[in-house]
Design a protein around this motif. Structure first.
Motif: not given
Ligand code: NAD
Length: 262
Positions: A24-26, A45-47, A197-199
């Motif tokens: 749903a995001s990022g 899929t997403d929560l 740069d994500t939520p």
């Molecule tokens: N953004 C960063 O800087 C960064 C850096 C390193 C790793 N990551 C990893 O990349 C992945 C994506 O990160 P992002 O920044 O896009 O995050 P985000 O917060 O933008 O998106 C994460 C999504 O996961 C969903 N989610 C949360 N809990 C859940 C669950 N129990 N079941 C199903 N969905 C669930 C949320 O609703 C959200 O839509 C993550 O695993 C994060 O740890 C991100």
């Protein structure tokens, strides 16, 4: 021009079906969009079911949305069955859903610790185990696990997150060897972004006592002096998901602007 054409062809995903969690995001959402642009059908899929349905509707018939808590073991079986039923097969899993808490070791409760391990680490095990029969039926498969630079180097404010992402890194290698030993045509790799740069990162910045300073600190963490963009991570995920990476297996791919090169 020739190089650009070859690069474009290499990351094509025509006739492939991908399941992407946290879509749903990022990074997950950007990956879904890029995969559809490259010919794949995607199950997102997403929560947050309402948000993932809205994101999928922007991608048309090539995207199908489902609500899923990735920590729920029983739901994984349902989601895999629904993906195969909707698009006829499943070839790719992107274990992307994840998150963490910004807390020092002594401030972290056992409950918080377990929640982070369940979300980031247990989910990757559950997802991998659940999709393997479907990937075998499809005759080819690629699993990409979103770890982090926090799975490669430590951070004093992210003990639970670092432990969970380190687990993803080693699980990826063990699972890749398991599949190779079983002669499954399934490759499994991990991706290690730094600050993108994500939520997730935006809320980390907003929650800090001095958000401007926090943003600058995160930008300067990488030698390129900026946050990463979701497309820059999605590009590597698409490469690992596609046949362009056919000899890449059990590997860890940093997408970190050089952060871990120091
Ligand atoms: N953004 C960063 O800087 C960064 C850096 C390193 C790793 N990551 C990893 O990349 C992945 C994506 O990160 P992002 O920044 O896009 O995050 P985000 O917060 O933008 O998106 C994460 C999504 O996961 C969903 N989610 C949360 N809990 C859940 C669950 N129990 N079941 C199903 N969905 C669930 C949320 O609703 C959200 O839509 C993550 O695993 C994060 O740890 C991100």
């Amino acid at each position: 021009m020739t190089v650009a054409v070859i690069a474009f062809r290499m990351a094509q995903l025509s006739d492939r079906v991908a399941l992407i969690t946290g879509a749903a995001s990022g990074i997950g959402r950007a990956t879904a969009q890029m995969m559809v642009e490259r010919g794949a059908n995607v199950v997102m899929t997403d929560l947050d079911q309402a948000r993932v349905e809205a994101a999928a509707s922007e991608l048309g018939d090539a995207a199908h949305a489902l609500g899923q808590d990735v920590t729920d073991e029983a739901r994984w079986e349902e989601v895999v069955a629904a993906a195969e039923q909707h698009f006829g097969a499943l070839h790719i899993l992107i274990n992307n859903a994840g998150g963490g808490i910004l807390k020092g070791l002594e401030e972290t409760t056992l409950q918080e610790w377990r929640q982070v391990q369940a979300l980031n680490s247990d989910s990757v095990f559950l997802g991998t185990r659940a999709v393997l029969p479907a990937l075998r039926r499809a005759g080819t498969g690629s699993i990409v696990n979103l770890s982090s630079v926090a799975g490669l180097v430590g951070d004093g404010d992210l003990s639970a997150y670092c432990a969970s992402k380190g687990a993803v890194r080693m699980f990826t290698k063990a699972a890749a060897l398991y599949c190779a030993r079983n002669k499954d045509a399934v490759r499994i790799n991990s991706v290690h972004p730094s600050f993108v740069d994500t939520p997730l990162v935006q809320s980390m910045i907003a929650q800090s006592p001095d958000p401007d300073r926090m943003r600058r600190t995160l930008e300067r963490a990488a030698p390129v002096n900026r946050l990463g963009r979701v497309e820059e991570v999605a590009e590597v995920v698409c490469f690992l998901a596609s046949d362009a990476s056919s000899y890449v297996n059990g590997a860890e791919w940093t997408v970190d602007g050089g952060l871990t090169a120091r």
